[in-house]
Every structure is written in C-alpha cells, then in structure tokens.
Design a protein around this motif. Sequence first.
Motif, PDB file in Angstrom:
ATOM      1  N   GLU A 232       1.870   0.083   0.581  1.00  8.42           N
ATOM      2  CA  GLU A 232       2.403   1.314  -0.010  1.00  8.42           C
ATOM      3  C   GLU A 232       1.346   2.032  -0.832  1.00  8.42           C
ATOM      4  O   GLU A 232       1.190   3.264  -0.753  1.00  8.42           O
ATOM      5  CB  GLU A 232       3.614   0.983  -0.877  1.00  8.42           C
ATOM      6  CG  GLU A 232       4.291   2.204  -1.483  1.00  8.42           C
ATOM      7  CD  GLU A 232       5.475   1.843  -2.350  1.00  8.42           C
ATOM      8  OE1 GLU A 232       5.870   2.684  -3.186  1.00  8.42           O
ATOM      9  OE2 GLU A 232       6.005   0.715  -2.207  1.00  8.42           O
ATOM     10  N   PHE A 233       0.595   1.286  -1.634  1.00 11.04           N
ATOM     11  CA  PHE A 233      -0.471   1.875  -2.443  1.00 11.04           C
ATOM     12  C   PHE A 233      -1.516   2.516  -1.535  1.00 11.04           C
ATOM     13  O   PHE A 233      -1.942   3.663  -1.765  1.00 11.04           O
ATOM     14  CB  PHE A 233      -1.116   0.795  -3.318  1.00 11.04           C
ATOM     15  CG  PHE A 233      -2.237   1.308  -4.192  1.00 11.04           C
ATOM     16  CD1 PHE A 233      -1.989   1.668  -5.507  1.00 11.04           C
ATOM     17  CD2 PHE A 233      -3.536   1.410  -3.714  1.00 11.04           C
ATOM     18  CE1 PHE A 233      -3.023   2.140  -6.333  1.00 11.04           C
ATOM     19  CE2 PHE A 233      -4.569   1.875  -4.525  1.00 11.04           C
ATOM     20  CZ  PHE A 233      -4.305   2.243  -5.834  1.00 11.04           C
ATOM     21  N   ALA A 234      -1.942   1.793  -0.505  1.00 13.83           N
ATOM     22  CA  ALA A 234      -2.955   2.310   0.413  1.00 13.83           C
ATOM     23  C   ALA A 234      -2.482   3.604   1.059  1.00 13.83           C
ATOM     24  O   ALA A 234      -3.223   4.599   1.118  1.00 13.83           O
ATOM     25  CB  ALA A 234      -3.282   1.262   1.477  1.00 13.83           C
ATOM     26  N   ASP A 235      -1.245   3.599   1.526  1.00 17.40           N
ATOM     27  CA  ASP A 235      -0.713   4.776   2.205  1.00 17.40           C
ATOM     28  C   ASP A 235      -0.648   5.983   1.268  1.00 17.40           C
ATOM     29  O   ASP A 235      -1.004   7.103   1.651  1.00 17.40           O
ATOM     30  CB  ASP A 235       0.679   4.447   2.759  1.00 17.40           C
ATOM     31  CG  ASP A 235       1.267   5.600   3.546  1.00 17.40           C
ATOM     32  OD1 ASP A 235       0.682   5.965   4.591  1.00 17.40           O
ATOM     33  OD2 ASP A 235       2.312   6.141   3.136  1.00 17.40           O
ATOM     34  N   GLU A 236      -0.224   5.758   0.042  1.00 17.44           N
ATOM     35  CA  GLU A 236      -0.082   6.859  -0.909  1.00 17.44           C
ATOM     36  C   GLU A 236      -1.409   7.529  -1.215  1.00 17.44           C
ATOM     37  O   GLU A 236      -1.466   8.745  -1.447  1.00 17.44           O
ATOM     38  CB  GLU A 236       0.566   6.348  -2.205  1.00 17.44           C
ATOM     39  CG  GLU A 236       0.823   7.448  -3.215  1.00 17.44           C
ATOM     40  CD  GLU A 236       1.796   7.023  -4.307  1.00 17.44           C
ATOM     41  OE1 GLU A 236       1.820   7.691  -5.357  1.00 17.44           O
ATOM     42  OE2 GLU A 236       2.537   6.041  -4.109  1.00 17.44           O
ATOM     43  N   PHE A 237      -2.496   6.755  -1.167  1.00 16.65           N
ATOM     44  CA  PHE A 237      -3.798   7.322  -1.508  1.00 16.65           C
ATOM     45  C   PHE A 237      -4.685   7.549  -0.280  1.00 16.65           C
ATOM     46  O   PHE A 237      -5.903   7.718  -0.402  1.00 16.65           O
ATOM     47  CB  PHE A 237      -4.498   6.424  -2.532  1.00 16.65           C
ATOM     48  CG  PHE A 237      -3.831   6.470  -3.872  1.00 16.65           C
ATOM     49  CD1 PHE A 237      -4.090   7.506  -4.761  1.00 16.65           C
ATOM     50  CD2 PHE A 237      -2.894   5.515  -4.230  1.00 16.65           C
ATOM     51  CE1 PHE A 237      -3.447   7.566  -5.990  1.00 16.65           C
ATOM     52  CE2 PHE A 237      -2.240   5.571  -5.458  1.00 16.65           C
ATOM     53  CZ  PHE A 237      -2.516   6.596  -6.342  1.00 16.65           C
ATOM     54  N   GLY A 238      -4.044   7.571   0.910  1.00 13.69           N
ATOM     55  CA  GLY A 238      -4.775   7.968   2.116  1.00 13.69           C
ATOM     56  C   GLY A 238      -5.609   6.896   2.758  1.00 13.69           C
ATOM     57  O   GLY A 238      -6.574   7.202   3.470  1.00 13.69           O
ATOM     58  N   TYR A 239      -5.246   5.623   2.551  1.00 11.20           N
ATOM     59  CA  TYR A 239      -6.014   4.520   3.124  1.00 11.20           C
ATOM     60  C   TYR A 239      -5.201   3.757   4.172  1.00 11.20           C
ATOM     61  O   TYR A 239      -3.973   3.727   4.139  1.00 11.20           O
ATOM     62  CB  TYR A 239      -6.411   3.516   2.038  1.00 11.20           C
ATOM     63  CG  TYR A 239      -7.360   4.038   0.993  1.00 11.20           C
ATOM     64  CD1 TYR A 239      -8.667   4.412   1.332  1.00 11.20           C
ATOM     65  CD2 TYR A 239      -6.966   4.146  -0.346  1.00 11.20           C
ATOM     66  CE1 TYR A 239      -9.545   4.873   0.356  1.00 11.20           C
ATOM     67  CE2 TYR A 239      -7.835   4.602  -1.319  1.00 11.20           C
ATOM     68  CZ  TYR A 239      -9.126   4.977  -0.960  1.00 11.20           C
ATOM     69  OH  TYR A 239      -9.979   5.434  -1.915  1.00 11.20           O
ATOM     70  N   ALA A 240      -5.906   3.127   5.092  1.00 10.61           N
ATOM     71  CA  ALA A 240      -5.352   2.098   5.967  1.00 10.61           C
ATOM     72  C   ALA A 240      -5.980   0.776   5.557  1.00 10.61           C
ATOM     73  O   ALA A 240      -7.100   0.748   5.017  1.00 10.61           O
ATOM     74  CB  ALA A 240      -5.674   2.400   7.424  1.00 10.61           C
ATOM     75  N   ILE A 241      -5.270  -0.332   5.772  1.00 13.70           N
ATOM     76  CA  ILE A 241      -5.825  -1.654   5.460  1.00 13.70           C
ATOM     77  C   ILE A 241      -6.233  -2.340   6.756  1.00 13.70           C
ATOM     78  O   ILE A 241      -5.428  -2.470   7.677  1.00 13.70           O
ATOM     79  CB  ILE A 241      -4.806  -2.527   4.698  1.00 13.70           C
ATOM     80  CG1 ILE A 241      -4.414  -1.862   3.382  1.00 13.70           C
ATOM     81  CG2 ILE A 241      -5.389  -3.916   4.426  1.00 13.70           C
ATOM     82  CD1 ILE A 241      -3.355  -2.625   2.592  1.00 13.70           C
TER      83      ILE A 241
END
Length: 423
Positions: A232-241
């Motif tokens: 969720e954090f990654a998605d909110e700030f434009g990242y993929a894991i």
Amino acid sequence: MRNINIGIIGVGTVGRSVIKILEENKEIISARAGAHLVVKKGVVKNLSKIRNISIPLSTNIQDILDDEEIDIVIELIGGVKEAYEIAKSALKNKKALVTANKAMLAYHRYDLQKIAHDIPIGFEASVCGGIPIIKALKDGLSANHILALRGILNGTSNYILTQMIQNNQDFQTSLKQAQELGYAEADPSLDINGGDAGHKLLILASLAYGIDAKPKDIIIEGIQSINADDIEFADEFGYAIKLLGIAKKQKDEIELRVHPAMIDKNKMISKVEGVMNGISVIGDRVGETLYYGAGAGGDPTASAVISDIIEIIRGKSSLMLGFEQTSQISFKLKPKEKIQSRYYIRLSVDDKSGVLAQIASILTQNNISISTFLQKEVKQKNTAKMLLATHMTTELAIKNAIDELKNLESILQDPYIIRIEDE
C-alpha cells in the motif's frame, strides 16, 4: 557434415527438452552449427522412471566422462559439490562443458576457468533461462563499462509479488498458488530467500566486472516478510516492489546486492510481471538496454543450452568469464556496510505519545533523516503502524538504527525495511 556426440548428465525437465528440441529442430540446428548433433548417452539416478525419450540411459556418470567419442558434456543435475566434480572431470578429459547450474557457478566459476584453459564452457542457461544475457555481457556489450545492472532474476518470487500486488493476496496464499502451478518447488527456500537470484547476480558480476565474490560476501534478502502495508505504501508513492539483483560500478568499487526494492512504476523493469524475468543493463557507451523473457522452464532453458552447443561447435571460444582483471582494469567489492540507499521502514508501535519522538531521536543520532511519514491505525487496541521513508543513508547507519529501535519497549515487532531504488 560431421557428427558431434553429446552426453547429458541429468535427464529431467531440461534434459528431456534438450533431446526433444535436437530431434524436432535438427535440420535448422545442423545448418546453423555446421554439424549433426547426436545425443549419444544420458545419465539418470532412476532408470525405472518413464521419460519418453529414445537415447540410451545409464546410472553411471563415468559412462559419459570416460567415453572418448563424446565431445560435449551437458551437466543438468543441479547442486554444488557433485556437479563441480563432474565439471572438473569433463574438463580434465578434454570434453567441452555446458551447464545450467547457477549454484555451482556461484561458488566455483573461477576454479573452472583455471582448469579449462582453452576448453570451452557454456553456461548461458544458468541465468534467466532463455534470455541471452550471458552473450550480451560477454560479446554484445564488450565495448562498454557496465555502469549498472538491475535484474528480476527469479520468476517464482516475481510471480508471488505480482499476485500479492494485483490480487491483494498475502504471501503464503501466493506461494501456495505458485507451488500448485509448478512455478515453486515443494521447498521454495532458494527462490523466496533471494539465494537463487544471488547466485545469478554473482555470475553476471563476473562477466561485467571480472569480480570473484561469493554469496556470503554480498547482501542477499528475500520476500518472505513483505505484507499489505508495504504494498500500500509503495503504491501510494508511485512504486512497485520487486526482488532485484543490483550491481553498480562506482570508480573501482562494485556494489552487489539482492533484495526487495521499491522502484518507480514508470520504469520498464517494474512492468515485468508474473514468472517472467527482466534485466536492465546500462553501458557507458550504449546507454540502457533491456532484456526480457522466460527465465525458467524446460524449453527456454534447453534453448540456451543448445545455443551454447552451437557456439562451441563453431569454435567461438573465449575466456569463460569474459576477461581477467589486470593492473589497469581491477575492481574490488564495495563493503556491504558502505552501500548507500534510501529506505522504507515499517514499525509496529504502542499508540501513545512520545513514541515518534523516540524513533526520530534514534534516526537522527545515526544521521538518518525522514522524507515521508505515514501512521496507520490497526484493529489491535493501543497499537499503530508507522510507515516511513528515509533520505539517502548507509547500510551501516540503518543497521545500527534498527538494532537500537528493536530495544525500545514501545516497538512491538522487529522493524522491517525495503530499500528504495530511485536512480
């Protein structure tokens, strides 16, 4: 047209595919190789297993190693110790060697290069199955200094992360699904703990930099602890894991690491999904090149094995690992603790006043500054989740800070970190 006799040690999924492709595509393969490729013998552990192949089989490895008519030995048994002994024996018997064994090469690639001298060794299939990344580094990009390499090197972990991100599944559910589909083994340890990707990265680093590092020398971390908060954090700030293998050249130092990473969603490599592999290579002359394809499976891996055989027959032999270090070209491994990155940190804490100040104080004492901060409520009473990202810092600083945070009474679970790759 002459015959080239081949012995295959290990006739499992890949070995059967090699035999099948050599039979079904024999005309085009012979035309490209300038010779007829004949699989003379295969060695297996269990003769009673049904394999639906027509070649003679044995349980005795020496039937291949001692056969003077066999020109090329293909090693496909996996593991390290026995495979290394087979490879040494093949080379000492003046037989060319083709292997798909990344674990063995991660530990013994330089030993084999010393033994081989001018006897060719092919190992394209050891890294990313059907993607010709070995040839790209040895030949296609040989005019370049490799400035950086970032790769999704393990299809199983990439499939699991894709399911977690796209379908909101937890890790265990995604792993079970990967096992049911045959993407993950019953014991998936090497895939999910980063070990498999680490072996592959070390092979690529040898080709790119001539550096002899072992798994224990580099950062290797897996995906087991990633959860919905991180996604969720990654998605909110434009990242993929993604689980990435990373190599970077900084003057005469090379940093090598394998770990989950948050990467910009707009990067091409972040769009590599499912069981596919992808590798970005940046050369000082060519710029960025991207290699994408199936990283495992019988036919893609067998395709790479056969490409090595054809190259050996054509006589295109060179140093196994591309080049040897000299006094003019010499790289050393960057110490793990000096590697720099940004970090995402997940904390489970007592939901009371003063906790954030304690955390901030520890980070400040270790020269770590916060760039982003989120606090989430959780169902458990008097508990909160703190999710934060740091500015650039070192592995040593983050390790020291995490160790200190663990000792706070207000920290309810061990902190979890994911590195952020912004470059």
